[in-house]
Design an enzyme around this catalytic site. Structure first.
Site, PDB file in Angstrom:
ATOM      1  N   ARG A 113       0.975  -1.164   0.037  1.00 12.83           N
ATOM      2  CA  ARG A 113      -0.031   0.136  -0.088  1.00 12.83           C
ATOM      3  C   ARG A 113       0.928   1.201   0.175  1.00 12.83           C
ATOM      4  NH1 ARG A 113      -4.805   2.076  -1.169  1.00 12.83           N
ATOM      5  NH2 ARG A 113      -5.912   2.930   0.494  1.00 12.83           N
ATOM      6  N   THR A 385      -9.764   1.070  -9.206  1.00 18.26           N
ATOM      7  CA  THR A 385      -8.597   0.130  -8.649  1.00 18.26           C
ATOM      8  C   THR A 385      -8.942  -1.254  -9.619  1.00 18.26           C
ATOM      9  OG1 THR A 385      -9.269   0.906  -6.157  1.00 18.26           O
ATOM     10  CG2 THR A 385      -8.310  -1.506  -6.493  1.00 18.26           C
ATOM     11  N   THR A 403      -3.902  -0.326  -6.988  1.00 17.81           N
ATOM     12  CA  THR A 403      -4.762   0.733  -7.217  1.00 17.81           C
ATOM     13  C   THR A 403      -3.855   1.857  -7.356  1.00 17.81           C
ATOM     14  OG1 THR A 403      -6.661   2.103  -6.396  1.00 17.81           O
ATOM     15  CG2 THR A 403      -4.993   1.235  -4.720  1.00 17.81           C
ATOM     16  N   ASN A 405      -6.130   4.508  -7.138  1.00 27.97           N
ATOM     17  CA  ASN A 405      -7.516   5.399  -6.371  1.00 27.97           C
ATOM     18  C   ASN A 405      -8.319   5.570  -7.526  1.00 27.97           C
ATOM     19  OD1 ASN A 405      -8.978   5.761  -4.153  1.00 27.97           O
ATOM     20  ND2 ASN A 405      -8.034   7.682  -3.830  1.00 27.97           N
ATOM     21  N   ASP A 427      -7.643   8.563   0.648  1.00 29.89           N
ATOM     22  CA  ASP A 427      -8.238   7.644   1.367  1.00 29.89           C
ATOM     23  C   ASP A 427      -8.102   7.555   2.839  1.00 29.89           C
ATOM     24  OD1 ASP A 427      -9.754   5.860  -0.415  1.00 29.89           O
ATOM     25  OD2 ASP A 427      -7.888   4.484  -0.918  1.00 29.89           O
ATOM     26  N   SER A 456      -7.741   1.322   3.266  1.00 29.98           N
ATOM     27  CA  SER A 456      -8.044   0.795   2.099  1.00 29.98           C
ATOM     28  C   SER A 456      -9.298  -0.265   2.213  1.00 29.98           C
ATOM     29  CB  SER A 456      -6.890   0.126   1.439  1.00 29.98           C
ATOM     30  OG  SER A 456      -7.374  -0.724   0.225  1.00 29.98           O
ATOM     31  N   SER A 457     -10.025  -0.462   0.966  1.00 31.36           N
ATOM     32  CA  SER A 457     -10.972  -1.357   1.016  1.00 31.36           C
ATOM     33  C   SER A 457     -10.738  -2.673   0.248  1.00 31.36           C
ATOM     34  CB  SER A 457     -12.402  -0.693   0.288  1.00 31.36           C
ATOM     35  OG  SER A 457     -12.784   0.475   1.139  1.00 31.36           O
ATOM     36  N   GLY A 477     -13.317  -1.066  -7.120  1.00 25.14           N
ATOM     37  CA  GLY A 477     -14.652  -0.274  -6.738  1.00 25.14           C
ATOM     38  C   GLY A 477     -14.628   0.657  -5.185  1.00 25.14           C
ATOM     39  N   GLY A 478     -13.620   0.802  -4.718  1.00 25.26           N
ATOM     40  CA  GLY A 478     -13.428   1.604  -3.762  1.00 25.26           C
ATOM     41  C   GLY A 478     -14.370   1.263  -2.601  1.00 25.26           C
TER      42      GLY A 478
HETATM   43  N1  GLY Z   1      -8.408   3.082  -3.343  1.00 24.25           N
HETATM   44  C1  GLY Z   1      -9.372   2.317  -3.018  1.00 24.25           C
HETATM   45  C2  GLY Z   1      -8.795   1.380  -1.859  1.00 24.25           C
HETATM   46  O1  GLY Z   1      -7.801   1.107  -1.253  1.00 24.25           O
HETATM   47  O2  GLY Z   1      -9.666   0.863  -1.002  1.00 24.25           O
END
Ligand code: GLY
Length: 573
Positions: A113, A385, A403, A405, A427, A456-457, A477-478
């Site tokens: 990340r 992403t 990603t 983002n 984020d 993150s998601s 998909g965020g």
């Molecule tokens: N940028 C999307 C995530 O990391 O959740």
């Protein structure tokens, strides 16, 4: 910036095709043709397969395995190919997570990340009155975290079999000699033209004189040169030397703060995956700094007490239950989750039976719940992403989500280096209680601090059945990522769907705040009516996620599916 007339494009393509005939982009006898390819949505493969956001990237991954590589080799080569053929989200200027299970049963959770630069501070996106300046965390130099992808690729390498030089060569070929862009990419490059011009002081490969047309070839010489430096010098070819100099110069030409030490000090980290059982299947997913693993753990365990399979797919009963567990899990995300190196995330409590039973005490099966009364956030359309699912013939399972983002990240390309930077700083929770571009709310747990990784998601996930490999799944998909993966898993396990149906059926999403259920356009009309009668606010929106899934069938074949919502495509043998 290169300018081509239609005629010269045709000549150029013909020349490139001739030269490509001499330089295979993958290796002896395993050719990938960047000028003639098709999107393939489904396949059943005996030995190995890949599902990713672009046909060429999936083909590169499969060809690498056919040439003797394993799923980790394919993971590295596919990510690098995506960085070239899918610039909207594929990247070397972003970050991601790799979750894998080796054939010997060992699990690997690799966190690469992005991290906040050393000069970052918690109020860096506020003006002197404390008002959020969203343009700064979403566009241009200051929006970028320290990129992690290249460190992640090299941290993956010990599990791979082939030399890195071989794995990166297809990406170099695709960047140097070009590839024909898809129709969707034509529209996307044309739509983003002004953004690219606004956020770049150098010419960028995605902007040309006039509009892009179907059949056009994208050549990325600067990116090819960067990839060659990585090929020759390893991770130092990105985090040091010429590339680092170009990144820092780009930062200084804007209002960016990433410096040479930030780049030199960046490392990928190993994280213990989140593991739990769901209706006799063993689910493995990603730990913080992703919220994804905890959220799907919470949601699946909260619904496990109910016979969801008998409620019926997308019946008001099943959707209402799933919406209510989504609401509860996302409320926890906002309060409790962040980078575990900076914030104690109470993983055990959040996922314990006792806690989850308590969370469902106020659940009513025929009435909409109610989220706290806080201003709703606006939902940004772009959730760019990208995910790769891979299985090989040896039984390795690899699930990678990476990603930038937003689509094309912060829209700034590093001058002379040819790759886009992320806008991942958005984020973080830039101010407690103020929603980010996905409408997600956060607090202290996800406040900005130097070196910290933003929450993150991303939810790369694996499923074992009878202790054996069963499913590899994940999606972009965020904030909708965990709900897409959740619904994909429920569709496979509770509703016995094929991998293709599980990912392509219409989806819905609730994230606590804003207090509404987002639904895709072809969501069942009668269910919609019933949910509204219960008090839910429903909002129709564009496609949710682009999920890639592989499921092992009872005859051992790998049923491989790519999401119909994009150019996503499978390859295998
Ligand atoms: N940028 C999307 C995530 O990391 O959740």
């Amino acid at each position: 910036m290169k300018m081509f007339s239609t005629l010269s494009i045709c000549i150029l393509v013909a020349q490139l095709q001739t030269s490509l005939a001499q330089v295979s982009i993958v290796g002896a006898g395993k050719k990938v043709d960047p000028y003639h390819y098709e999107v393939v949505k489904n396949g059943q493969f005996r030995r190995a397969s890949v599902s990713s956001a672009h046909p060429l990237a999936s083909m590169v991954g499969a060809a690498i395995m056919e040439q003797g590589g394993n799923a980790f080799d394919a993971g590295i080569a596919t990510q690098l190919a995506l960085a070239v053929v899918y610039p909207g989200a594929g990247n070397i200027g972003g970050g991601g997570f790799l979750l894998a299970r080796q054939s010997n049963g060992e699990l690997i959770g690799l966190d690469y990340r992005e991290a906040a630069p050393s000069k970052a501070n918690r109020d860096m996106y506020l003006d002197k009155n404390g008002t959020v300046l969203p343009a700064l965390s979403q566009f241009g130099h200051l929006a970028s975290g320290i990129p992690g992808t290249v460190a992640g690729l090299f941290a993956t390498l010990p599990y791979a079999k082939l030399p890195f030089k071989t794995l990166i060569q297809p990406a170099i070929d695709l960047a140097e000699k070009g590839f024909v862009i898809t129709e969707k990419q034509v529209s996307s490059f044309n739509a983003e033209r002004e953004n690219f011009i606004k956020n770049n002081s150098h010419p960028v490969a995605f902007v040309k004189e006039g509009k892009w047309h179907v059949g056009d070839t994208l050549v990325q010489k600067d990116l090819a040169a960067t990839l060659k430096r990585i090929q020759n010098e390893g991770a130092k070819g990105f985090y040091g030397g010429e590339t680092a100099k170009l990144i820092v110069a780009e930062m200084q030409s804007g209002n960016g703060i990433i410096n040479e030490e930030d780049l030199m000090n960046y490392t990928a980290k190993l994280r213990n995956p989140i593991e739990f059982d769901y209706r006799g299947n063993h689910i493995i997913s990603f730990a913080p700094p992703s919220s994804g693993g905890i959220i799907i753990n919470q949601m699946l365990k909260m619904i496990e007490k109910y016979p969801v399979g008998t409620f019926g797919f997308q019946s008001a009963k099943s959707v209402q239950l799933m919406v209510e567990v989504e609401r509860r899990a996302y409320a926890d995300r906002a309060e409790h989750m962040g980078d575990p190196d900076f914030w104690k995330v109470p993983v055990k409590t959040l996922t314990s039976d006792k806690y989850l039973t308590e969370r469902m005490k106020d659940y009513t099966s025929d009435k909409a719940g109610n989220s706290a009364n806080i201003n709703a956030g606006t939902i940004h359309e772009s959730e760019e992403t990208t995910h790769i699912s891979i299985m090989d013939a040896q039984g390795n399972m690899v699930s990678i989500t990476t990603t930038l983002n937003g689509g094309y990240g912060c829209k700034t390309v590093v001058g002379g280096a040819g790759f886009l930077l992320n806008n991942e700083m958005d984020d973080f929770s830039v101010k407690p209680g103020v929603p980010n571009m996905y409408g997600a709310i956060g607090g202290e747990a996800n406040a900005i601090a130097p070196g910290k990784r933003m929450l993150s998601s991303m939810t790369p996930t694996l499923i074992l059945k009878n202790k054996k490999p069963y499913v590899v799944i994940g999606t972009p998909g965020g904030t909708t990522i965990p709900t897409s993966v959740f619904q994909g898993i429920v569709n496979i396990i509770d509703f016995n769907m094929s991998a293709a149906d599980a990912i392509n059926k219409p989806k819905f999403h609730h994230q606590w705040l804003p207090d509404m259920v987002m639904i895709e356009k072809d969501f069942d009309a009668s269910t919609k009516k019933q949910l509204m009668a219960m008090g839910y606010k429903l909002v129709e929106r564009d496609g949710i996620g682009r999920t890639e899934a592989i499921r092992i069938l009872s005859d051992g074949k790998k049923e491989t599916a790519a999401d119909v919502r994009g150019d996503d495509s499978v390859a295998g043998f």
